[in-house]
Design a protein around this motif. Structure first.
Motif, PDB file in Angstrom:
ATOM      1  N   MET A  23       0.814  -1.185   0.000  1.00  0.00           N
ATOM      2  CA  MET A  23       0.000   0.000   0.000  1.00  0.00           C
ATOM      3  C   MET A  23       0.872   1.270   0.000  1.00  0.00           C
ATOM      4  O   MET A  23       0.546   2.236  -0.668  1.00  0.00           O
ATOM      5  N   VAL A  24       1.953   1.224   0.744  1.00  0.00           N
ATOM      6  CA  VAL A  24       2.848   2.379   0.809  1.00  0.00           C
ATOM      7  C   VAL A  24       3.551   2.591  -0.527  1.00  0.00           C
ATOM      8  O   VAL A  24       3.713   3.733  -0.975  1.00  0.00           O
ATOM      9  N   LEU A  25       3.937   1.477  -1.172  1.00  0.00           N
ATOM     10  CA  LEU A  25       4.610   1.600  -2.473  1.00  0.00           C
ATOM     11  C   LEU A  25       3.684   2.211  -3.519  1.00  0.00           C
ATOM     12  O   LEU A  25       4.113   3.019  -4.347  1.00  0.00           O
ATOM     13  N   MET A  26       2.426   1.830  -3.483  1.00  0.00           N
ATOM     14  CA  MET A  26       1.484   2.373  -4.459  1.00  0.00           C
ATOM     15  C   MET A  26       1.244   3.866  -4.215  1.00  0.00           C
ATOM     16  O   MET A  26       1.141   4.644  -5.157  1.00  0.00           O
ATOM     17  N   GLY A  27       1.180   4.275  -2.963  1.00  0.00           N
ATOM     18  CA  GLY A  27       1.013   5.692  -2.646  1.00  0.00           C
ATOM     19  C   GLY A  27       2.223   6.512  -3.062  1.00  0.00           C
ATOM     20  O   GLY A  27       2.089   7.602  -3.625  1.00  0.00           O
ATOM     21  N   LEU A  28       3.408   5.973  -2.784  1.00  0.00           N
ATOM     22  CA  LEU A  28       4.629   6.668  -3.191  1.00  0.00           C
ATOM     23  C   LEU A  28       4.733   6.734  -4.711  1.00  0.00           C
ATOM     24  O   LEU A  28       5.142   7.756  -5.273  1.00  0.00           O
ATOM     25  N   GLY A  29       4.343   5.657  -5.383  1.00  0.00           N
ATOM     26  CA  GLY A  29       4.340   5.650  -6.844  1.00  0.00           C
ATOM     27  C   GLY A  29       3.387   6.689  -7.412  1.00  0.00           C
ATOM     28  O   GLY A  29       3.706   7.382  -8.383  1.00  0.00           O
ATOM     29  N   ALA A  30       2.204   6.807  -6.805  1.00  0.00           N
ATOM     30  CA  ALA A  30       1.239   7.812  -7.264  1.00  0.00           C
ATOM     31  C   ALA A  30       1.786   9.223  -7.061  1.00  0.00           C
ATOM     32  O   ALA A  30       1.622  10.093  -7.932  1.00  0.00           O
ATOM     33  N   LEU A  31       2.457   9.440  -5.935  1.00  0.00           N
ATOM     34  CA  LEU A  31       3.054  10.761  -5.693  1.00  0.00           C
ATOM     35  C   LEU A  31       4.156  11.067  -6.707  1.00  0.00           C
ATOM     36  O   LEU A  31       4.288  12.210  -7.164  1.00  0.00           O
ATOM     37  N   LEU A  32       4.949  10.069  -7.064  1.00  0.00           N
ATOM     38  CA  LEU A  32       5.996  10.290  -8.057  1.00  0.00           C
ATOM     39  C   LEU A  32       5.405  10.587  -9.435  1.00  0.00           C
ATOM     40  O   LEU A  32       5.919  11.434 -10.166  1.00  0.00           O
ATOM     41  N   ILE A  33       4.333   9.900  -9.792  1.00  0.00           N
ATOM     42  CA  ILE A  33       3.692  10.170 -11.087  1.00  0.00           C
ATOM     43  C   ILE A  33       3.127  11.585 -11.108  1.00  0.00           C
ATOM     44  O   ILE A  33       3.316  12.338 -12.076  1.00  0.00           O
ATOM     45  N   ILE A  34       2.454  11.991 -10.048  1.00  0.00           N
ATOM     46  CA  ILE A  34       1.911  13.356  -9.975  1.00  0.00           C
ATOM     47  C   ILE A  34       3.041  14.378  -9.983  1.00  0.00           C
ATOM     48  O   ILE A  34       2.957  15.411 -10.653  1.00  0.00           O
ATOM     49  N   GLY A  35       4.125  14.083  -9.262  1.00  0.00           N
ATOM     50  CA  GLY A  35       5.275  14.984  -9.265  1.00  0.00           C
ATOM     51  C   GLY A  35       5.901  15.121 -10.647  1.00  0.00           C
ATOM     52  O   GLY A  35       6.308  16.211 -11.049  1.00  0.00           O
ATOM     53  N   GLY A  36       5.976  14.022 -11.394  1.00  0.00           N
ATOM     54  CA  GLY A  36       6.507  14.078 -12.755  1.00  0.00           C
ATOM     55  C   GLY A  36       5.630  14.916 -13.669  1.00  0.00           C
ATOM     56  O   GLY A  36       6.125  15.701 -14.480  1.00  0.00           O
ATOM     57  N   LEU A  37       4.318  14.752 -13.535  1.00  0.00           N
ATOM     58  CA  LEU A  37       3.401  15.568 -14.341  1.00  0.00           C
ATOM     59  C   LEU A  37       3.524  17.048 -13.999  1.00  0.00           C
ATOM     60  O   LEU A  37       3.526  17.908 -14.889  1.00  0.00           O
ATOM     61  N   LEU A  38       3.618  17.348 -12.709  1.00  0.00           N
ATOM     62  CA  LEU A  38       3.761  18.754 -12.301  1.00  0.00           C
ATOM     63  C   LEU A  38       5.085  19.342 -12.773  1.00  0.00           C
ATOM     64  O   LEU A  38       5.147  20.513 -13.166  1.00  0.00           O
ATOM     65  N   TYR A  39       6.147  18.540 -12.742  1.00  0.00           N
ATOM     66  CA  TYR A  39       7.441  19.023 -13.239  1.00  0.00           C
ATOM     67  C   TYR A  39       7.359  19.355 -14.721  1.00  0.00           C
ATOM     68  O   TYR A  39       7.840  20.403 -15.168  1.00  0.00           O
ATOM     69  N   MET A  40       6.745  18.473 -15.498  1.00  0.00           N
ATOM     70  CA  MET A  40       6.640  18.715 -16.937  1.00  0.00           C
ATOM     71  C   MET A  40       5.744  19.912 -17.232  1.00  0.00           C
ATOM     72  O   MET A  40       6.016  20.675 -18.165  1.00  0.00           O
ATOM     73  N   ALA A  41       4.708  20.116 -16.435  1.00  0.00           N
ATOM     74  CA  ALA A  41       3.859  21.303 -16.616  1.00  0.00           C
ATOM     75  C   ALA A  41       4.639  22.567 -16.278  1.00  0.00           C
ATOM     76  O   ALA A  41       4.532  23.582 -16.969  1.00  0.00           O
ATOM     77  N   ARG A  42       5.446  22.517 -15.227  1.00  0.00           N
ATOM     78  CA  ARG A  42       6.246  23.684 -14.846  1.00  0.00           C
ATOM     79  C   ARG A  42       7.242  24.034 -15.935  1.00  0.00           C
ATOM     80  O   ARG A  42       7.434  25.204 -16.274  1.00  0.00           O
ATOM     81  N   VAL A  43       7.872  23.034 -16.517  1.00  0.00           N
ATOM     82  CA  VAL A  43       8.837  23.285 -17.602  1.00  0.00           C
ATOM     83  C   VAL A  43       8.134  23.939 -18.780  1.00  0.00           C
ATOM     84  O   VAL A  43       8.651  24.870 -19.400  1.00  0.00           O
ATOM     85  N   THR A  44       6.933  23.461 -19.088  1.00  0.00           N
ATOM     86  CA  THR A  44       6.194  23.998 -20.225  1.00  0.00           C
ATOM     87  C   THR A  44       5.760  25.437 -19.976  1.00  0.00           C
ATOM     88  O   THR A  44       5.891  26.302 -20.842  1.00  0.00           O
ATOM     89  N   ILE A  45       5.252  25.711 -18.790  1.00  0.00           N
ATOM     90  CA  ILE A  45       4.721  27.043 -18.494  1.00  0.00           C
ATOM     91  C   ILE A  45       5.839  28.064 -18.304  1.00  0.00           C
ATOM     92  O   ILE A  45       5.764  29.185 -18.807  1.00  0.00           O
ATOM     93  N   TRP A  46       6.888  27.700 -17.590  1.00  0.00           N
ATOM     94  CA  TRP A  46       7.941  28.653 -17.228  1.00  0.00           C
ATOM     95  C   TRP A  46       9.173  28.541 -18.111  1.00  0.00           C
ATOM     96  O   TRP A  46      10.270  28.831 -17.678  1.00  0.00           O
ATOM     97  N   ARG A  47       9.020  28.148 -19.358  1.00  0.00           N
ATOM     98  CA  ARG A  47      10.181  27.977 -20.228  1.00  0.00           C
ATOM     99  C   ARG A  47      10.781  29.294 -20.696  1.00  0.00           C
ATOM    100  O   ARG A  47      11.822  29.330 -21.296  1.00  0.00           O
ATOM    101  N   GLY A  48      10.141  30.392 -20.441  1.00  0.00           N
ATOM    102  CA  GLY A  48      10.675  31.687 -20.826  1.00  0.00           C
ATOM    103  C   GLY A  48       9.667  32.480 -21.624  1.00  0.00           C
ATOM    104  O   GLY A  48       8.555  32.018 -21.877  1.00  0.00           O
ATOM    105  N   PRO A  49      10.031  33.676 -22.025  1.00  0.00           N
ATOM    106  CA  PRO A  49       9.106  34.502 -22.793  1.00  0.00           C
ATOM    107  C   PRO A  49       8.821  33.892 -24.160  1.00  0.00           C
ATOM    108  O   PRO A  49       9.715  33.346 -24.800  1.00  0.00           O
TER     109      PRO A  49
END
Length: 76
Positions: free
Chosen positions: A1-27
């Motif tokens: 159960m803990v592994l699945m929760g940590l895995g879900a957090l890593l997937i959400i973190g990866g999505l948020l990282y990719m969104a941040r790169v896309t949004i804040w890539r510069g002017p």
């Protein structure tokens, strides 16, 4: 159960990282924007360079690790 929760957090973190790169890539209308800028601050179209693997590899890695943790947590 803990592994699945940590895995879900890593997937959400990866999505948020990719969104941040896309949004804040510069002017959008800077020196490296794709296309000519005429009478506006924004280029006529945005290049797809921001979707490449080169700028998003940490997010893809986080999502892959999260998927592996979720799969291994489902086996136990």
């Amino acid at each position: 159960m803990v592994l699945m929760g940590l895995g879900a957090l890593l997937i959400i973190g990866g999505l948020l990282y990719m969104a941040r790169v896309t949004i804040w890539r510069g002017p959008l209308s800077g020196q490296d924007s794709a296309g000519d800028v005429r009478g506006t601050l924004e280029p006529p179209r945005r290049g797809l360079r921001f979707l490449g693997f080169k700028s998003n590899w940490p997010g893809v890695l986080l999502m892959a690790l999260g998927a592996m943790l979720m799969a291994s947590g489902a086996n136990f």
